[in-house]
Design a protein around this motif. Sequence first.
Motif, PDB file in Angstrom:
ATOM      1  N   ALA A   1       0.829  -1.205   0.000  1.00  0.00           N
ATOM      2  CA  ALA A   1       0.000   0.000   0.000  1.00  0.00           C
ATOM      3  C   ALA A   1       0.862   1.254   0.000  1.00  0.00           C
ATOM      4  O   ALA A   1       0.530   2.250  -0.657  1.00  0.00           O
ATOM      5  CB  ALA A   1      -0.925  -0.008   1.224  1.00  0.00           C
ATOM      6  N   VAL A   2       1.984   1.220   0.720  1.00  0.00           N
ATOM      7  CA  VAL A   2       2.880   2.373   0.742  1.00  0.00           C
ATOM      8  C   VAL A   2       3.475   2.611  -0.642  1.00  0.00           C
ATOM      9  O   VAL A   2       3.540   3.750  -1.123  1.00  0.00           O
ATOM     10  CB  VAL A   2       3.999   2.183   1.788  1.00  0.00           C
ATOM     11  CG1 VAL A   2       5.036   3.304   1.672  1.00  0.00           C
ATOM     12  CG2 VAL A   2       3.415   2.164   3.197  1.00  0.00           C
ATOM     13  N   VAL A   3       3.895   1.553  -1.307  1.00  0.00           N
ATOM     14  CA  VAL A   3       4.418   1.691  -2.667  1.00  0.00           C
ATOM     15  C   VAL A   3       3.349   2.303  -3.574  1.00  0.00           C
ATOM     16  O   VAL A   3       3.632   3.194  -4.388  1.00  0.00           O
ATOM     17  CB  VAL A   3       4.883   0.331  -3.222  1.00  0.00           C
ATOM     18  CG1 VAL A   3       5.172   0.423  -4.719  1.00  0.00           C
ATOM     19  CG2 VAL A   3       6.122  -0.145  -2.478  1.00  0.00           C
ATOM     20  N   GLY A   4       2.120   1.835  -3.437  1.00  0.00           N
ATOM     21  CA  GLY A   4       1.023   2.388  -4.231  1.00  0.00           C
ATOM     22  C   GLY A   4       0.855   3.874  -4.010  1.00  0.00           C
ATOM     23  O   GLY A   4       0.660   4.650  -4.967  1.00  0.00           O
ATOM     24  N   THR A   5       0.954   4.302  -2.751  1.00  0.00           N
ATOM     25  CA  THR A   5       0.829   5.721  -2.433  1.00  0.00           C
ATOM     26  C   THR A   5       1.986   6.524  -3.027  1.00  0.00           C
ATOM     27  O   THR A   5       1.792   7.613  -3.579  1.00  0.00           O
ATOM     28  CB  THR A   5       0.777   5.928  -0.906  1.00  0.00           C
ATOM     29  OG1 THR A   5      -0.373   5.265  -0.393  1.00  0.00           O
ATOM     30  CG2 THR A   5       0.704   7.407  -0.558  1.00  0.00           C
ATOM     31  N   ILE A   6       3.199   5.992  -2.910  1.00  0.00           N
ATOM     32  CA  ILE A   6       4.371   6.678  -3.473  1.00  0.00           C
ATOM     33  C   ILE A   6       4.189   6.904  -4.969  1.00  0.00           C
ATOM     34  O   ILE A   6       4.391   8.016  -5.480  1.00  0.00           O
ATOM     35  CB  ILE A   6       5.651   5.865  -3.196  1.00  0.00           C
ATOM     36  CG1 ILE A   6       6.001   5.901  -1.712  1.00  0.00           C
ATOM     37  CG2 ILE A   6       6.817   6.387  -4.036  1.00  0.00           C
ATOM     38  CD1 ILE A   6       7.117   4.941  -1.320  1.00  0.00           C
ATOM     39  N   LEU A   7       3.786   5.872  -5.683  1.00  0.00           N
ATOM     40  CA  LEU A   7       3.620   5.981  -7.128  1.00  0.00           C
ATOM     41  C   LEU A   7       2.481   6.926  -7.488  1.00  0.00           C
ATOM     42  O   LEU A   7       2.579   7.710  -8.443  1.00  0.00           O
ATOM     43  CB  LEU A   7       3.383   4.604  -7.725  1.00  0.00           C
ATOM     44  CG  LEU A   7       4.517   3.596  -7.551  1.00  0.00           C
ATOM     45  CD1 LEU A   7       4.138   2.247  -8.164  1.00  0.00           C
ATOM     46  CD2 LEU A   7       5.813   4.108  -8.167  1.00  0.00           C
ATOM     47  N   GLU A   8       1.415   6.882  -6.706  1.00  0.00           N
ATOM     48  CA  GLU A   8       0.276   7.769  -6.963  1.00  0.00           C
ATOM     49  C   GLU A   8       0.657   9.227  -6.734  1.00  0.00           C
ATOM     50  O   GLU A   8       0.326  10.111  -7.544  1.00  0.00           O
ATOM     51  CB  GLU A   8      -0.894   7.374  -6.055  1.00  0.00           C
ATOM     52  CG  GLU A   8      -2.139   8.219  -6.262  1.00  0.00           C
ATOM     53  CD  GLU A   8      -3.266   7.797  -5.335  1.00  0.00           C
ATOM     54  OE1 GLU A   8      -4.218   8.582  -5.180  1.00  0.00           O
ATOM     55  OE2 GLU A   8      -3.190   6.685  -4.763  1.00  0.00           O
ATOM     56  N   VAL A   9       1.360   9.493  -5.636  1.00  0.00           N
ATOM     57  CA  VAL A   9       1.767  10.866  -5.326  1.00  0.00           C
ATOM     58  C   VAL A   9       2.761  11.376  -6.368  1.00  0.00           C
ATOM     59  O   VAL A   9       2.655  12.515  -6.849  1.00  0.00           O
ATOM     60  CB  VAL A   9       2.375  10.943  -3.911  1.00  0.00           C
ATOM     61  CG1 VAL A   9       3.063  12.292  -3.687  1.00  0.00           C
ATOM     62  CG2 VAL A   9       1.294  10.720  -2.856  1.00  0.00           C
ATOM     63  N   ALA A  10       3.727  10.544  -6.738  1.00  0.00           N
ATOM     64  CA  ALA A  10       4.711  10.950  -7.737  1.00  0.00           C
ATOM     65  C   ALA A  10       4.034  11.245  -9.076  1.00  0.00           C
ATOM     66  O   ALA A  10       4.337  12.257  -9.734  1.00  0.00           O
ATOM     67  CB  ALA A  10       5.769   9.857  -7.905  1.00  0.00           C
ATOM     68  N   GLY A  11       3.117  10.382  -9.462  1.00  0.00           N
ATOM     69  CA  GLY A  11       2.393  10.612 -10.714  1.00  0.00           C
ATOM     70  C   GLY A  11       1.559  11.880 -10.662  1.00  0.00           C
ATOM     71  O   GLY A  11       1.497  12.632 -11.646  1.00  0.00           O
TER      72      GLY A  11
END
Length: 316
Positions: free
Chosen positions: A43-53
Motif C-alpha cells: 500500500a505504501v508503494v502504491g501511495t508513493i507511485l500515486e503521489v509521484a504521478g
Amino acid sequence: MSDRVVVALDVGGTGMKCALVRPDGVVVRTERHPTDAARGPAAVVGTILEVAGGLADKARADGLTPIAVGIAVPGVVDEARGVAVWSANVGFRDVPLRDLTVRRLGLPAALGHDVRVGGLAEARLGAGRGTGHVLFVAIGTGIAAAHVVDGTAAVGAHGAAGEIGHILVRPAGPRCGCGRPGCLEAVASAAAIGRRYAELAGDTADAQVTAAEVAERAAAGEQLAGQVWQEAVEALADGLASGQALFDVATIVLGGGLAQAGDLLLTPLRAALHERMTFHREPQLVAAALGDEAGCLGAALLALDAVGVRDHQEKR
C-alpha cells in the motif's frame, strides 16, 4: 528560467515530503502526504507511485516538464539496483522501487537513502557547500551519517555506509536497538537523551521529557539535565572524533532534531571535539542549513545526476 523539474519524494514512516525541484535547486512546489506504513509495504508503494504521478501531472499542468523522479527512503538501500532492501519504519523488504517508478511514470528514476541524500543536499546546496569533503550527521531518534566527497555520497559495498550511530563509544553503556551495548545511538540520540533523563530522575520524572527539554533545563542550570546533556555531548564528540579519524573531512554538518538545539549543542560539542584532536585536522562543525527540505532536495539531486544534469551547484 528552466521549465524542467524533478519530482522528488522523501518517504518516512509517518509522512512523505514531496516537491518539484528545478535543476538549479529551487523548489517550485511542495506537498506533504501521510505514509500510513501500518497499511503494509504494498500500500505504501502504491501511495508513493500515486503521489509521484500526481506531482508530474501538476507540473505539466503548470507548463513545466518533469524530467526525472528522485525518491529517498530509510533503511538499507541498494542505489545501484534501485532497490529498497530493508526498512523497519516503512516495512520494505527487497522492493524494486526505482523500476516500479519508471514503469508507472515513464520517467528516469533514482532511489536513495534518506540520510545520504540529505547529506548530498547539505554538501552541495547547504551548510557544507564549497568545502569538498563533508560528513553529514543526522541526530534524531537514531544517528546516521553520510560521507560526501566532491558532491558524491559514499554508498558502501552493501548499501549501508554511514552507520556512525553504531560506533562503539561506551562498552558498558545501554543496549542499542541493534543488540549491542554502548553504541553512539544508544547514548547520544535524541531518544537516548530523553530515556537517560527519565531513568536518573526516577519517580520525580515528568511523563515524557524530550531531548530539547533536557537541553533547555541544562541551560537553565538544572544539575540533572546538565549531567545528562554533558554525557551526550561527550559521547557525540567521541563518535565525531572517530569519524574525523576515518574520513578527514573539512566540515561536519549536524542535522536532525537534536541539531535544532543550536548553540546549546554546538558550543560544548565544538569544545569537546577540539579536546580530542591530536594530529588530525579539526573540522568545521556547523548546523544544517536546509531543514526538512534536505531530503527532497537530495532526492532531486540524485535523480539529476542519474540523467546527467548537474548545474545546480552554480546557481542556488
